[in-house]
Write an enzyme that holds these catalytic residues in place. Structure first.
Site, short mmCIF file in Angstrom:
data_model
loop_
_atom_site.label_atom_id
_atom_site.label_comp_id
_atom_site.label_asym_id
_atom_site.label_seq_id
_atom_site.Cartn_x
_atom_site.Cartn_y
_atom_site.Cartn_z
N THR A 181 1.58 -4.38 4.19
CA THR A 181 1.45 -4.65 5.64
C THR A 181 0.91 -6.05 5.92
O THR A 181 1.07 -6.54 7.03
CB THR A 181 0.50 -3.62 6.28
OG1 THR A 181 -0.78 -3.69 5.62
CG2 THR A 181 1.08 -2.23 6.19
N ASP A 182 0.29 -6.68 4.95
CA ASP A 182 -0.37 -7.97 5.24
C ASP A 182 0.60 -9.03 5.75
O ASP A 182 0.29 -9.74 6.70
CB ASP A 182 -1.10 -8.51 4.00
CG ASP A 182 -2.37 -7.74 3.70
OD1 ASP A 182 -3.09 -8.13 2.77
OD2 ASP A 182 -2.62 -6.75 4.41
N THR A 237 0.82 -1.22 0.00
CA THR A 237 0.00 0.00 0.00
C THR A 237 0.84 1.26 0.00
O THR A 237 0.47 2.28 -0.57
CB THR A 237 -0.92 0.00 1.23
OG1 THR A 237 -1.83 -1.09 1.08
CG2 THR A 237 -1.70 1.28 1.37
N LYS A 294 0.33 -7.42 12.56
CA LYS A 294 -0.79 -6.59 12.09
C LYS A 294 -2.03 -7.11 12.80
O LYS A 294 -2.48 -8.23 12.56
CB LYS A 294 -0.95 -6.70 10.57
CG LYS A 294 -2.04 -5.82 10.01
CD LYS A 294 -2.06 -5.87 8.48
CE LYS A 294 -3.11 -4.94 7.89
NZ LYS A 294 -3.10 -4.95 6.40
N GLU A 326 -2.86 -28.92 27.55
CA GLU A 326 -3.90 -29.94 27.37
C GLU A 326 -3.40 -31.10 26.52
O GLU A 326 -3.99 -32.18 26.50
CB GLU A 326 -5.14 -29.29 26.73
CG GLU A 326 -5.81 -28.30 27.66
CD GLU A 326 -7.18 -27.89 27.17
OE1 GLU A 326 -7.44 -26.68 27.12
OE2 GLU A 326 -7.97 -28.79 26.80
N TYR A 370 -8.18 0.50 -3.03
CA TYR A 370 -7.15 1.08 -3.90
C TYR A 370 -6.36 -0.09 -4.48
O TYR A 370 -6.59 -1.24 -4.15
CB TYR A 370 -6.22 1.99 -3.09
CG TYR A 370 -5.66 1.27 -1.88
CD1 TYR A 370 -6.29 1.38 -0.64
CD2 TYR A 370 -4.55 0.42 -1.98
CE1 TYR A 370 -5.82 0.67 0.46
CE2 TYR A 370 -4.09 -0.29 -0.88
CZ TYR A 370 -4.73 -0.15 0.33
OH TYR A 370 -4.28 -0.86 1.41
N1 DGL Z 1 -2.43 -5.92 -0.35
C1 DGL Z 1 -1.95 -5.50 0.95
C2 DGL Z 1 -0.43 -5.75 1.05
O1 DGL Z 1 0.28 -5.52 0.06
C3 DGL Z 1 -2.20 -4.05 1.19
C4 DGL Z 1 -2.06 -3.72 2.62
C5 DGL Z 1 -0.95 -2.74 2.88
O2 DGL Z 1 0.15 -2.79 2.26
O3 DGL Z 1 -1.17 -1.91 3.78
O4 DGL Z 1 0.02 -6.16 2.11
#
Ligand code: DGL
Length: 355
Positions: free
Chosen positions: A118-119, A38, A191, A312, A52
């Site tokens: 971020t993913d 992103t 995240k 457990e 986006y």
């Molecule tokens: N498609 C997600 C990624 O590339 C977008 C999320 C992001 O980068 O914030 O991880």
């Protein structure tokens, strides 16, 4: 008279120019390795903060969009990939870690920034934390909104990441993640929110904060990383397949059977509670263990605490590994690297206590 004034003026300009060059020469040399996400995204309008296209803006345009960076560092960009990070593969991890290690070994590089979606940012940061042998700052950064959106967070995140990467006190702290004014350990940040700019959190808190380009530290990592790691990207050719199965009510072991049939060398159970395994799944995992597949118990519960051994399920008896505080996706990273060294569950467990 005028000639003397002109000469004096020229001399002053020359002195100022020399000072500027000398000052610039003192700035840290930072390389920005761009992978997409992103932070390189673009939306159709300024109100598209969540819808986006990621991975559109090239690294040089990214740098040009934050001219203030040139006042704190001498930077250059390299475009490693241009992808959304949910599409990262083990090959991407290996390629990126080799590139970062190569840059870190250069005398004309003081720090490295990796821009990333971020993913899966937390997985890449942990992988670099375990495999790149350098004390130089490596900072992974992303953004939750594209640069085209109102109140985009990428520009300040990128500026902050460069500031930290050029900060001598950021050395030997392992791979860092800079997001939303905070400096996180690449080891345990995750995240935890999928839309807000304060998406990244760690159950153990940030290591520090970055405010107006200045780093403020409050803690340092205690787990092994970078130069203290037994894993070295220079010696890793490929990564074994490790898959994650999710625990829930009415769970069954079909996914784990399929993973093993597809060649998984280990499976990570994203278990309930303390990494607990359904009574219907235990025999499946025991069968996989007898076939030489490593079983790691992590937990779907995030945000604090950790999986303990022999809760457990009797890990000692079953020969299973407890993932400690690592979430399932980070447990996959460590398990892959661990299996490049050993398949002994006792040694693998040691690694989960130490890294
Ligand atoms: N498609 C997600 C990624 O590339 C977008 C999320 C992001 O980068 O914030 O991880």
């Amino acid at each position: 008279m005028y000639q003397r004034l002109a000469r004096a003026w020229a001399f002053c300009v020359l002195v100022l120019a020399c000072c500027a060059v000398a000052q610039a020469r003192d700035l840290p040399q930072i390389v920005i390795v761009a992978t997409g996400g992103t932070i390189a995204g673009a939306g159709a309008s300024a109100v598209n903060s969540a819808s986006y296209q990621a991975a559109k803006v090239p690294v040089d345009k990214l740098l040009a969009s934050v001219p203030e960076i040139s006042t704190i560092a001498r930077v250059r960009g390299e475009q490693a990939f241009q992808i959304a990070s949910e599409s990262f593969t083990n090959e991407h991890l290996l390629t990126l870690a080799r590139k970062v290690a190569e840059l870190a070994a250069r005398g004309d590089v003081d720090g490295i920034v990796v821009t990333h979606g971020t993913d899966t940012l937390e997985e890449t940061a942990f992988f670099l934390n375990l495999t790149v042998h350098t004390a130089k700052p490596i900072v992974v950064v992303g953004s939750m909104r594209p640069g085209t959106a109102l109140s985009a967070d990428g520009a300040l995140n990128l500026y902050d990441a460069v500031a930290v990467a050029g900060e001598p006190t950021a050395r030997a702290k392992g791979v860092l993640v800079v997001m939303d004014d905070c400096i996180w350990s690449g080891r345990d940040v995750a995240k935890t929110i999928n839309i807000r700019t304060d998406a990244f959190q760690s159950p153990w808190g940030p290591l520090g904060m970055i405010v107006e380009g200045k780093s403020y530290w409050f803690r340092a990592p205690v787990k092994r990383h970078t130069t203290e790691s037994e894993f070295d990207i220079a010696r890793i050719v490929t990564l074994p397949r490790v898959d994650i199965g999710y625990g829930s009510g009415n769970a069954n072991g079909d996914a784990f059977k399929a993973f093993a049939a597809a060649g998984a060398k280990a499976v990570v159970n994203a278990g309930t509670g303390n990494g607990s395994v359904s009574a219907d799944v235990v025999p499946v995992l025991q069968q996989l263990t007898s076939q030489g597949v490593t079983v790691v118990r992590s937990s779907r519960v995030v945000g604090g605490g950790f999986v303990i051994r022999n809760a457990e399920q009797p890990d000692d008896k079953y020969g299973w590994v407890a993932a400690h505080d690592l979430n399932p996706q980070k447990a996959r990273i460590l398990t892959m690297l661990g299996l490049t060294v050993t398949s002994d569950p006792v040694q693998l467990q040691r690694m989960f206590w130490e890294y």
